[in-house]
Design a protein around this motif. Structure first.
Motif, PDB file in Angstrom:
ATOM      1  N   LEU D  69     -38.340  20.420 -24.546  1.00 58.70           N
ATOM      2  CA  LEU D  69     -38.265  19.974 -23.063  1.00 58.70           C
ATOM      3  C   LEU D  69     -39.377  20.994 -22.245  1.00 58.70           C
ATOM      4  N   GLN D  70     -39.240  22.427 -22.856  1.00 57.70           N
ATOM      5  CA  GLN D  70     -39.938  23.289 -21.873  1.00 57.70           C
ATOM      6  C   GLN D  70     -41.415  22.743 -22.124  1.00 57.70           C
ATOM      7  N   GLY D  71     -42.011  22.454 -23.105  1.00 52.87           N
ATOM      8  CA  GLY D  71     -43.229  21.984 -23.268  1.00 52.87           C
ATOM      9  C   GLY D  71     -43.784  20.359 -22.942  1.00 52.87           C
ATOM     10  N   PHE D  72     -42.665  19.689 -22.655  1.00 54.53           N
ATOM     11  CA  PHE D  72     -42.647  18.304 -22.098  1.00 54.53           C
ATOM     12  C   PHE D  72     -43.341  17.609 -23.186  1.00 54.53           C
ATOM     13  N   GLY D  73     -43.078  17.966 -24.487  1.00 53.01           N
ATOM     14  CA  GLY D  73     -43.500  16.974 -25.595  1.00 53.01           C
ATOM     15  C   GLY D  73     -44.907  17.111 -25.883  1.00 53.01           C
ATOM     16  N   ARG D  74     -45.422  18.150 -25.216  1.00 58.08           N
ATOM     17  CA  ARG D  74     -47.139  17.994 -25.328  1.00 58.08           C
ATOM     18  C   ARG D  74     -47.511  19.246 -26.237  1.00 58.08           C
ATOM     19  N   ARG D  75     -46.740  20.052 -26.915  1.00 56.72           N
ATOM     20  CA  ARG D  75     -46.988  20.993 -27.673  1.00 56.72           C
ATOM     21  C   ARG D  75     -46.729  20.214 -29.161  1.00 56.72           C
ATOM     22  N   GLU D  76     -47.913  20.403 -29.984  1.00 50.97           N
ATOM     23  CA  GLU D  76     -47.878  19.788 -31.286  1.00 50.97           C
ATOM     24  C   GLU D  76     -46.786  20.645 -32.203  1.00 50.97           C
ATOM     25  N   MET D  77     -45.821  19.792 -32.700  1.00 51.64           N
ATOM     26  CA  MET D  77     -44.966  20.679 -33.820  1.00 51.64           C
ATOM     27  C   MET D  77     -45.307  19.973 -35.173  1.00 51.64           C
ATOM     28  N   LYS D  78     -45.186  21.189 -36.107  1.00 41.89           N
ATOM     29  CA  LYS D  78     -45.414  20.428 -37.464  1.00 41.89           C
ATOM     30  C   LYS D  78     -44.269  19.865 -38.158  1.00 41.89           C
ATOM     31  N   ILE D  79     -43.918  18.654 -37.760  1.00 47.42           N
ATOM     32  CA  ILE D  79     -42.807  18.123 -38.211  1.00 47.42           C
ATOM     33  C   ILE D  79     -43.065  16.993 -39.670  1.00 47.42           C
TER      34      ILE D  79
END
Lengths: 253, 253, 253, 253
Positions: D69-79
């Motif tokens: 939520l903090q990054g508004f889903g714009r930060r890539e995460m290695k999922i």
């Protein structure tokens, strides 16, 4: 007199989810890296773990991680250096609240999981984390992977460091950890792990996966706290170090 | 010389969600209560808001709230006094990290929303929050509802307090706020609100909903920052106070 | 032929925090109430728990809770009926995604913790939760405390219900649970708990704390899954029920 | 008769943080991608936005994002692909709860932000998301970047797709978007943006940054909803398309 620090990640419980090893492990370690509520830990756990460390005379460190409780801070996130600075500072501050209220003093900072690993290689992230530690209190010690960018950046700031090595991870000829994806990345034989720790403490060296003796700066040894045999293993290591007259002690600030 | 503090909740943005009034409001207030990441705010917002307050010479307070971002900390949660202590301490610590890193000093603490309201009436919660503030730093000032349990508990600890009154809330004959559920709870007429603030500052009194003059301890006036006309209203109040030669100033620590 | 349902809260792990009993418990129960990510559970755990329930032939229920992972959904929150409706619907939908993708069908809904307890007494909350279940699928069964407002509200909607009783909680003469704050609220003797379950299943009655036989509607018995002896106890109950020729079976939809 | 879909990300408010454009934008678009609570949105917002889309006759899509939520889903995460599958399924399910309860039907799915961008290039993630959509309902339409891996993977599953193009992003000669880091990535001139949309709708082509006419599959045009002039721009586009007798319409399921 030889001396080494044994550190362990602590306070990684959350709410209803307990970490029952914590109390017992405190008997064998000299430094506790306490989770700060982002990858694990919550205000109740933090208060209890700080109290426990004080009671057992264990040095207290903040253990900031990425804001990812589900992933336990182990999933890389593409954060900016600014964001790394901010989340490190936030978490150090939060933990230091409990330390201060308990009448003690924060001793060190060690980044957790993916943040630790990313900053070991990425200079901008390393610099941001070092800056956060320095801005909060230049008297803190940064615990970081031996030979990493974190160590070199901290040295540029004049920040004290403790180079971290691992009891249960194997090393390559270049002195770096064998990647977890490779065979033999983990040392599962307890005797081998104990010998590795003795090599760190007595000779500042490690036997690589190829059988070569490699020099490594070893100031603090990370013990894992979450396995089934974690407590027994910590006890085994601690007893063996004492037998060799090696003092288990956190670096002085 | 008459003197009063104007405080405003600040840093209540989160991630992508901005609070564009913050910067402008800082020109008219003397105390900023900065959200600490539980009901609003995040590490980036906190850093920016602390920097802004320092730049504008506004006293910095921690504004801890319940862990309920969706409810903006306004939904009551049945937390124990221990939990209130822990979440207050955590949030004060987190904010103080940014304040310390910026070379400034934390000035006060004001609980937010449901935590503020619950602790105004519940002695055990009030005591827990006061204890957290005191344990962190006995030199901090607690901002709390005039006449509340928070004020009386803080006094028992010898903690400095600032009794808070509201520009846009009406008062009953007993000196307490008209409940929000009642008619006339809010003062929507700007002139009335300005006059109420002047009454606080000049005479330590308020005209109740029944038209009676009631004594009220008024050390800090809360201005709301999130309305459409919030900035204009803050400007209006600030100018009027200056015209009356009332100094707008945070309580000294 | 006598018949009763044994239900258990499942999927209450989160991220790195495991609930190792879940797989074993599935052998003894007929209904699983699966956490939906608010008080416990995450998308990975939900997928795994749904798969496990399907494999073991256990009826799948959604187990919505308050948005409070730290408090495990056990802390009351003052939410509006609208909010109760929305969070129930969200969580039922989320779980049903996994159920649908796995080719199965959602069977029931049971509210968790503080939401369960608040809605047992508060008609407006009960109505809101019932409405959410009904709006999602009027063919679902609502599991709720025997004699609660949830049951009466569900009946008004024509929603099927299963009245829930507890193996390890004592009952008062009025047929209600002894409050947890009172002595003897919990039945810690296993034989007593087994006998209580037999009384439920065979006679629809329970022996109160005063020794009186009280009629109680008992369609589904809640077994707790998180204690140390939870699996053994579930096995004991299941075996004893079978010995008495009582069929363990989820209510038909 | 020419026809094109105008889609917009909707329901990106959260708790106290409003997105006031949403209602007005619904008048000009044919598809709404509704946030599902991970990167934005909450159960209340989701319910309101679904109701709004139904009222305005706009096709409803789920808009799953990373849990940030903090990054508004714009930060890539290695999922992992499994994690992508699980979080997509969870969010589709959650939104579909509101859609079902409102008596409507889910129409499409479009991944958000970093999830959208990562899956556009990463086959394993693309496959996982496509699988989640397919497993939930093979009749749904996947909205994804024209020419991306998402489109090719969806076609392998026989899943209907809508190739997405952007009104305010410039294109390169290879038909791909100019990276945001490059100059001229954004089209800030409204007339240029309108002409680009007309090119998409009338000729399935775009003028590249080098001035060449490039063929592009353009089935749905993304309008951004969060700018200051977003509503005016949407109105401008919609009116211009109507003037050219191009029907604004969501793809049929």
């Amino acid at each position: 007199m030889k001396m080494i620090d044994l550190n362990c990640d602590m306070g990684e419980a959350f709410g209803n989810y307990a970490m029952p090893n914590d109390e017992k492990l405190m008997d064998y370690i000299s430094s506790a890296n306490i989770a700060c509520g982002f990858h694990a830990g919550d205000p109740a756990i933090m208060q209890q773990t700080v109290a426990l460390a004080i009671k057992k005379g264990v040095a207290i460190g903040a253990h900031p991680g990425l804001p990812d409780l589900q992933g336990f801070g182990r999933r890389e996130m593409k954060i900016s250096p600014n964001e790394a600075y901010q989340l490190t500072l936030y978490q150090i501050g939060a933990l230091s609240g409990f330390v201060k209220a308990a009448g003690s003093k924060l001793h060190h900072v060690k980044a957790h999981g993916a943040l630790y690993n990313m900053a070991a290689k990425d200079i901008a992230l390393a610099k941001a984390i070092v800056q956060a530690v320095f801005d909060f209190d230049p008297g803190l010690i940064l615990y970081a992977l031996a030979g990493s960018k974190m160590i070199t950046e901290a040295e540029k700031y004049g920040l004290a460091t403790a180079s971290e090595v691992f009891a249960d991870r194997s090393y390559q000829d270049d002195g770096l950890l064998t990647p977890r994806s490779a065979d033999h990345a983990l040392i599962t034989n307890e005797a081998d792990a104990v010998n590795q720790v003795l090599g760190f403490a007595l000779k500042q060296e490690v036997k690589s996966v190829n059988g070569n003796r490699i020099a490594v700066k070893a100031e603090t040894v990370c013990l894992h706290g979450d396995g089934e045999h974690a407590v027994e293993f910590a006890k085994l290591i601690a007893n063996r170090l004492k037998k060799e007259s090696i003092i288990i002690k956190a670096p002085a600030i």
